[in-house]
Design a protein around this motif. Sequence first.
Motif, PDB file in Angstrom:
ATOM      1  N   LEU A 120       0.838  -1.204   0.000  1.00 52.25           N
ATOM      2  CA  LEU A 120       0.000   0.000   0.000  1.00 52.25           C
ATOM      3  C   LEU A 120       0.870   1.250   0.000  1.00 52.25           C
ATOM      4  O   LEU A 120       0.621   2.201  -0.744  1.00 52.25           O
ATOM      5  N   PHE A 125      -2.633  -0.218  -4.569  1.00 54.33           N
ATOM      6  CA  PHE A 125      -3.865  -0.141  -3.797  1.00 54.33           C
ATOM      7  C   PHE A 125      -4.785  -1.334  -4.042  1.00 54.33           C
ATOM      8  O   PHE A 125      -5.888  -1.379  -3.527  1.00 54.33           O
ATOM      9  N   THR A 180      -4.412  -6.793  -0.837  1.00 48.72           N
ATOM     10  CA  THR A 180      -5.355  -7.134   0.235  1.00 48.72           C
ATOM     11  C   THR A 180      -4.690  -8.121   1.183  1.00 48.72           C
ATOM     12  O   THR A 180      -3.844  -8.914   0.782  1.00 48.72           O
ATOM     13  N   ASN A 188      -7.560  -3.385   4.571  1.00 50.46           N
ATOM     14  CA  ASN A 188      -8.123  -3.578   3.226  1.00 50.46           C
ATOM     15  C   ASN A 188      -9.060  -2.426   2.860  1.00 50.46           C
ATOM     16  O   ASN A 188      -9.019  -1.908   1.744  1.00 50.46           O
ATOM     17  N   GLY A 245      -7.032   0.693   2.194  1.00 47.28           N
ATOM     18  CA  GLY A 245      -6.392   0.605   0.880  1.00 47.28           C
ATOM     19  C   GLY A 245      -7.358   0.897  -0.250  1.00 47.28           C
ATOM     20  O   GLY A 245      -7.029   1.611  -1.201  1.00 47.28           O
ATOM     21  N   GLY A 263      -7.039   4.068  -2.664  1.00 48.59           N
ATOM     22  CA  GLY A 263      -6.986   3.827  -4.104  1.00 48.59           C
ATOM     23  C   GLY A 263      -8.037   4.631  -4.853  1.00 48.59           C
ATOM     24  O   GLY A 263      -7.763   5.202  -5.908  1.00 48.59           O
TER      25      GLY A 263
END
Length: 177
Positions: free
Chosen positions: A39, A44, A47, A64, A67, A71
């Motif tokens: 990240l 992005f 996970t 997650n 991120g 993103g």
Amino acid sequence: LRLAAVASGVVLAASSAAWFLARRLIGPLVGLRTMATRLGGGDFTATAARSDLPEIDEVAVALNASGARIGAMVERERRLTADTSHQLRTPLAGLRLALEGELAAPRVDPTTVLEEALGAVHRMEATVLALTDLAREDSPAAALSLDDVALGAADRWRPLLAAAGRALEVDARSGAT
């Protein structure tokens, strides 16, 4: 001797259990670290995998989600940059042409070209404001009247075309947006 053997067995069992638990915790934590590093590097899409350890899974879910949000924000910023650049090129080119034309053939009264330049600056400011509003996540996209756009363009071009002996007619009664 028996007591020492039992104690050694307990220490060995505790050490084995501690080693097993440490390995069980380290694997998911290393996965979270790897995901956080990706990240931080701009990936992005990274996970974190589930570990079946509730506390670590909560951190993974939060990471997650973060991120995904980061993103989406970066993508909106990229689109805003591209849209702003695209939308401002035409008015900037028109402003440059008007000013260069005035420098090449100055008029006695520069008021006209200054008003045209200010009009171009106002249009660019409106474009930046509209694009900024659209880029915000919580801002609904505003409807744009195509009739207003066509009439505004006609108002800007009509004097230039009239000076060249040409007429401009716009039929803007569609109500299209």
